[in-house]
Write an enzyme that holds these catalytic residues in place. Sequence first.
Site, PDB file in Angstrom:
ATOM      1  N   ASP A   1      26.752  11.807  10.413  1.00 13.63           N
ATOM      2  CA  ASP A   1      25.324  11.911  10.695  1.00 13.63           C
ATOM      3  C   ASP A   1      25.029  12.488  12.072  1.00 13.63           C
ATOM      4  O   ASP A   1      23.867  12.449  12.523  1.00 13.63           O
ATOM      5  CB  ASP A   1      24.660  10.532  10.591  1.00 13.63           C
TER       6      ASP A   1
ATOM      7  N   ASP B   1      33.262   2.777   1.479  1.00 16.05           N
ATOM      8  CA  ASP B   1      31.897   2.921   1.988  1.00 16.05           C
ATOM      9  C   ASP B   1      30.971   2.228   0.996  1.00 16.05           C
ATOM     10  O   ASP B   1      30.891   2.619  -0.168  1.00 16.05           O
ATOM     11  CB  ASP B   1      31.538   4.401   2.113  1.00 16.05           C
TER      12      ASP B   1
ATOM     13  N   GLU C   1      26.969  -0.340   9.531  1.00 17.48           N
ATOM     14  CA  GLU C   1      26.151   0.700  10.143  1.00 17.48           C
ATOM     15  C   GLU C   1      24.768   0.094  10.356  1.00 17.48           C
ATOM     16  O   GLU C   1      24.067  -0.245   9.387  1.00 17.48           O
ATOM     17  CB  GLU C   1      26.056   1.936   9.252  1.00 17.48           C
TER      18      GLU C   1
END
Length: 528
Positions: A281, A38, A205
């Site tokens: 999220d 990430d 993202e």
Amino acid sequence: MGYDISDYKAIDPIYGTLEDVDDLIDELKKRDMKLMMDLVVNHTSNQHAWFIESRSSLDNPKRDWYIWKPPRRAPDGSPLPPNNWASILGDAHSAWTYDEKTDQYYLSLFTPEQADLNWENPDVCAAVHDVMHFWLDRGACGYRMDVINMISKVQTFPDAEPVLGPDAKYHPGSKYYTNGPRMHEYIREINRKVLTPRGAVTVGEMPGVSDIDEIIRTVGSKSGELNMIFIFDIMNIDNGEQGRFSLRHWTAKDISRLITKWQHAMVKHDGWNSVFLENHDNPRSVTRYTDDSDSFRSYGAKLLALMQTTLSGTLFVYQGEEIGMRNVPRSWDPEVDYKDIESINFWQKEKELHPHDVQKLEYAKTILHRKARDHARTPMQWDDGSNAGFCDEGVTPWMRVNEDYTKVNAKRQTADKGEEEGQMSVFHFWQRCLQRRKEFKDSFVYGDFDLVGEESEEVLAYTKSGEKDGKWLIVLNFSGKEVCWEMPAEVKVEAWEVGNYTTGKPQKAMAGKIPLRAWEALVGRCKG
């Protein structure tokens, strides 16, 4: 730690060491698996050495590694933020944080602890490239790139339009930092200097973007940017007029249109999809899209598994999704049990706006129960022991465990029989669907997508077709009631192969009217 990164080349001691990561990568390779890291480079922690240097003085060499601006002034001379941008995680707060020592504000779009990097500075770009090479050198295969479409800001930093009304101090400024003016330039440079030479895989993202042409600029085969991005259209399907913390009723017709849009767009424009319904999220998918009651949780989770494993793109399964973990109970107290800063800010704002309005505060609790990020962040439910096996007895986990762990846990679902009240467990159903996806990847992963029948408020039906593996019909009842679906005459089913109500092959009519139970899902092999 987490999204407040204080050192890009170290592991927080709470979690282990660099050697532990090396061992993980080595063990994954032995199992023909790889590790994606990430990458969080829109911002760093305010405890990062770069930021500590940057805030130390106005003339520090790293001052312009972050975005600093002088304050506006109130009539009494007190400092005010440079513009009216609202924090992404709570619009009652500014996106800017004041630093008393240097009498300036730094941009912190998410929280004061997360200071935005200044990508206009070539030294910042070079430092990010160096971090990426560091983890690729250790054996990582690529990156999930956190909010990568926010790294470029409009450099005039204008005020946002007052969309929240005249009484609001701060307003969403996303149009000035989402897919900003130099974003594509920065990502192409990353690709040219890091990704392509290293053969790395990427998923970006990129919230707040649903325009096909803009997304293809990033994921088209000739874009020179990223392999794929997370497109949030389906994640936003239940957002009302006031965004994330509001509700909207949706039907199978809505989800049908969104899936069709992106399944067709990537074929037409030579791009590539990501396929997902959960992440850290968002709330749990079985609660959000189906019925998470004890009667239907398993069927709903399997319906979503069957849908995702028959769509083209790279599939991402979030921890706990494979066992059908659901949202926490509505009885949880926002004052005590919710830990996410976005939830805390929302609840505090609602209390300040409606301190004596019981009805509105109850509605705010409903919003949290339906939409909070906390639902995806409860401890993983490994077994029915203390703390769901997440930590030892006597240890307090960082967040309360969902009390359904005695029934919904990995140990129970991965057992040899793996049955839930006579049915195949959600875990074993996911395994079955993934095996079929691999076996017939020409159709399910790479095949053509076509809607079947008239648009329906209850049923989503489509075919996936490939030259090698033939045509398959997928029928999904996105309702909690029994419906009768009319199969078009031109669709010829040879055999029903998979259903979420049976461990074997479903026994259904091959043509005409097909009765579907609540949340029932079917896959059929077509003739020819």
